[in-house]
Design an enzyme around this catalytic site. Structure first.
Site, PDB file in Angstrom:
ATOM      1  CE  LYS A 262      -0.952  -0.702   5.027  1.00  0.00           C
ATOM      2  NZ  LYS A 262      -0.501  -1.802   5.680  1.00  0.00           N
ATOM      3  CB  VAL A 265       7.737  -0.786  -4.775  1.00  0.00           C
ATOM      4  CG1 VAL A 265       8.069  -1.924  -5.642  1.00  0.00           C
ATOM      5  CG2 VAL A 265       6.589   0.260  -5.327  1.00  0.00           C
ATOM      6  CB  VAL A 266       9.613  -4.880  -1.172  1.00  0.00           C
ATOM      7  CG1 VAL A 266      10.702  -5.512  -0.528  1.00  0.00           C
ATOM      8  CG2 VAL A 266       8.728  -3.958   0.033  1.00  0.00           C
ATOM      9  CE  LYS A 287       8.074  -0.747   3.740  1.00  0.00           C
ATOM     10  NZ  LYS A 287       7.469  -1.192   5.024  1.00  0.00           N
ATOM     11  CG  ASP A 403      -0.332  -2.684   9.461  1.00  0.00           C
ATOM     12  OD1 ASP A 403      -1.212  -3.256   9.754  1.00  0.00           O
ATOM     13  OD2 ASP A 403       0.212  -2.657   8.450  1.00  0.00           O
TER      14      ASP A 403
HETATM   15  P1  ADP Z   1       3.826  -2.599   3.018  1.00  0.00           P
HETATM   16  O1  ADP Z   1       3.935  -1.631   3.909  1.00  0.00           O
HETATM   17  O2  ADP Z   1       3.905  -2.505   1.661  1.00  0.00           O
HETATM   18  O3  ADP Z   1       3.040  -3.918   3.543  1.00  0.00           O
HETATM   19  P2  ADP Z   1       6.324  -4.377   4.011  1.00  0.00           P
HETATM   20  O4  ADP Z   1       7.227  -3.862   4.748  1.00  0.00           O
HETATM   21  O5  ADP Z   1       5.205  -5.372   4.763  1.00  0.00           O
HETATM   22  O6  ADP Z   1       5.400  -3.032   3.385  1.00  0.00           O
HETATM   23  O7  ADP Z   1       6.459  -5.070   2.650  1.00  0.00           O
HETATM   24  C1  ADP Z   1       5.669  -5.809   1.763  1.00  0.00           C
HETATM   25  C2  ADP Z   1       6.059  -7.341   1.456  1.00  0.00           C
HETATM   26  O8  ADP Z   1       7.340  -7.358   0.909  1.00  0.00           O
HETATM   27  C3  ADP Z   1       6.043  -7.963   2.861  1.00  0.00           C
HETATM   28  O9  ADP Z   1       4.850  -8.672   2.890  1.00  0.00           O
HETATM   29  C4  ADP Z   1       7.122  -9.279   2.352  1.00  0.00           C
HETATM   30  O10 ADP Z   1       6.493 -10.286   1.637  1.00  0.00           O
HETATM   31  C5  ADP Z   1       8.219  -8.365   1.587  1.00  0.00           C
HETATM   32  N1  ADP Z   1       9.222  -8.025   2.241  1.00  0.00           N
HETATM   33  C6  ADP Z   1       9.388  -6.777   2.860  1.00  0.00           C
HETATM   34  N2  ADP Z   1      10.502  -6.853   3.547  1.00  0.00           N
HETATM   35  C7  ADP Z   1      11.120  -7.909   3.435  1.00  0.00           C
HETATM   36  C8  ADP Z   1      12.430  -8.560   3.917  1.00  0.00           C
HETATM   37  N3  ADP Z   1      13.439  -7.624   4.826  1.00  0.00           N
HETATM   38  N4  ADP Z   1      12.911  -9.914   3.409  1.00  0.00           N
HETATM   39  C9  ADP Z   1      11.989 -10.346   2.422  1.00  0.00           C
HETATM   40  N5  ADP Z   1      10.921  -9.771   2.121  1.00  0.00           N
HETATM   41  C10 ADP Z   1      10.388  -8.782   2.390  1.00  0.00           C
HETATM   42 MN    MN Z   2       3.055  -5.162   5.105  1.00  0.00          MN
END
Ligand code: ADP
Ligand code: MN
Length: 514
Positions: A262, A265-266, A287, A403
């Site tokens: 939301k 982008v990761v 991120k 969250d």
């Molecule tokens: P958002 O605010 O978009 O939900 P998140 O930090 O939850 O951001 O990251 C989105 C997704 O990216 C996570 O649900 C996970 O699947 C993947 N992700 C984020 N950080 C990592 C990480 N350090 N290692 C592996 N996957 C990650």
């Molecule tokens: Mn998340």
């Protein structure tokens, strides 16, 4: 003429006799390539749409196309990028030359002429010196609650003419500005805290009211946004920063996008070479906080259009606000790491881009708890671990995740990892306890549904994490008590200019009396 022959004419043999006689030759009937069936075909429609979309969003990152950014493709994959990088290089050399000429021109003269206005300012790099925020600059955690400062019991400080009481306009205004920190994390308070801004009580109260209603509105908006289509576009500035990371050797290859959430982008990346100052994990997650959030724009507008803030907030910069989120996530992860909570380790922060260690292996991210099927033994293990992690987060990091759910917990290496902590707040946040209660409800429901009989219900879990002892039997009363506590704390802040301790560090019951 044989009637049978005429009927067969369209596909076999020579055409009908009138065609042969036609003075303009044979009309070409074979060129009709698109039948009605084709026009109606969904496949075709989809292809056309895709073509159109690709033309409209050329920046979309396709995971399947191989590495997104790597050392090899850096010079050839994008003409635009190449042009931008060359231009930057050129501008830098030009500026250096200009500086030399300026120096030569002015010599030792007491009156000097500045060539500043002739400097090239590259559109993608214009603010790099002025507001570069990165890991090195932000070791200090500005989000940690300050030690409360109060006017001494006698009610004033200073001597003679320089006496200052707690009602002093300046003191009061500064306190109000500091209190803006209590607003929801997504509420932009600008640079006020850093620039000795003094808010009158009236302005502060109006702001506070707005912060609360915004928070409720944004919770609804977020829900909608999560279902909206992928916004994978990475703007040129972000791309450039990513290139720089690869160029600097911090990252080796950025392989592709692993999630479009939301607010972010990761990407997955392979780490670059370690140096004396830094060690880099073999695999990294990048991120990128979205700089295109409409909500931010809306808020920005609110502040800018408000006549009371016209002067004070005219410098407010939405990019800085988004950067603040990235920064906040970095500091929160660092606190967690220090407390030994399994979470990604911070590698680097550059503006709105946070590089951390990758939870997962060989480009495959660890599954979220919601997506993984655990044996009942592992499920119980996971629950015990989450309980302990929540307690640690609260007591040792002084944080509420805010969250927390099966969406933001990953299962990797036989244990649970917490991620996504940019919105985490201190327990003394005006809604900190409500956030904690929501976290507890998510966790409790997830594990109870998952068949963990030991799982506490949300109220028990709340008490177990916070060390509070709210005895209400039902949820409504319980939440009411939480709100009362929060209000007490707010009033306390209003009256005393300091926050209450919501927990005690040595495990004793929390302190509520003043
Ligand atoms: P958002 O605010 O978009 O939900 P998140 O930090 O939850 O951001 O990251 C989105 C997704 O990216 C996570 O649900 C996970 O699947 C993947 N992700 C984020 N950080 C990592 C990480 N350090 N290692 C592996 N996957 C990650
Ligand atoms: Mn998340």
């Amino acid at each position: 003429m044989d009637p049978v022959e005429v009927a067969a004419a369209p596909d076999a043999g020579p055409g009908p006799a009138w065609q042969n006689k036609c003075p303009w030759g044979t009309p070409n009937t074979t060129s009709i390539s698109c039948s009605l069936a084709d026009v109606m075909s969904e496949q075709l429609a989809k292809e056309l749409q895709l073509e159109e979309e690709n033309a409209a969003f050329p920046e979309v990152v396709a995971v399947a196309e191989g590495p997104f950014i790597s050392g090899e493709n850096i010079d050839t994959s994008s003409d635009l990028m190449l042009a931008q990088m060359l231009q930057m290089e050129f501008d830098r050399e030009y500026d250096a030359q200009l500086r030399r000429e300026e120096k030569k021109f002015n010599g030792d003269s007491k009156v000097s002429i500045s060539f500043e206005n002739y400097r090239k300012v590259h559109p993608y790099d214009s603010d790099s010196s002025e507001d570069e925020v990165d890991w090195q600059d932000t070791r200090h955690d500005p989000y940690r609650a300050d030690k409360p400062t109060t006017t001494p019991r006698k009610g004033f400080t200073g001597k003679g003419k320089d006496i200052t009481t707690k009602h002093d306009e300046v003191v009061c205004g500064r306190k109000n500005t500091a209190r803006m920190e209590n607003f929801a994390p997504e509420f932009q308070v600008g640079d006020g805290i850093g620039m000795d801004l003094k808010l009158s009580n009236q302005v502060f109260n109006a702001l506070k009211q707005h912060a609360y209603s915004e928070e409720r509105r944004s919770a609804r908006l977020h829900e909608k946004k999560e279902h909206s289509t992928a916004e994978k576009a990475v703007d040129p500035k972000t791309r450039l920063l990513l290139y720089k990371m690869v160029n600097a050797g911090m990252l080796e290859t950025i392989t592709g996008c692993i999630s479009t959430g939301k607010e972010s982008v990761v990407f997955h990346a392979y780490g670059g070479n370690a140096t004396e100052e830094r060690t880099i994990p073999a695999e990294c997650a990048i991120k990128v906080f979205k700089t295109t959030l409409n909500e931010f724009k809306n808020r920005d507008k609110y502040i800018k259009d408000d006549y009371r803030f016209k002067d004070r907030f005219s410098k407010l910069n939405p990019r800085k606000i988004i950067r603040m989120w990235a920064e906040k996530e970095m500091h929160n992860l660092t606190r967690m790491q220090n407390a030994g909570i399994p979470c990604p380790h911070v590698v680097n922060l550059k503006k709105h881009i946070l590089v951390m260690s990758f939870i997962g292996q060989d480009q495959v991210p660890a599954p979220k708890l919601k997506d993984v099927t655990l044996s009942s033994e592992d499920m119980k293990k996971a629950y015990c671990q989450v309980l302990e992690m929540m307690q640690r987060l609260y007591k040792e990091c002084s944080l509420v995740h805010a969250d927390l759910s099966e969406y933001n917990m990953l299962w990797h290496d036989g244990k649970v990892w917490f991620i996504d902590v940019s919105q985490s707040v201190e327990p003394t946040h005006p809604h900190g306890l409500q956030f904690l209660f929501r976290d507890c409800r998510n966790v409790s429901q997830f594990f109870q549904k998952g068949g963990v009989v030991e799982a506490l219900n949300e109220r028990e879990l709340f008490n177990a994490v916070s060390g509070l002892n709210i005895t209400a039997e039902n949820e409504v009363d319980f939440q009411e008590e939480i709100e009362t506590l929060e209000k007490m704390n707010e009033d306390h802040v209003q009256n005393q200019g300091k926050k209450l301790m919501m927990f005690s560090r040595d495990g004793d019951p929390p302190i509520y009396d003043e």
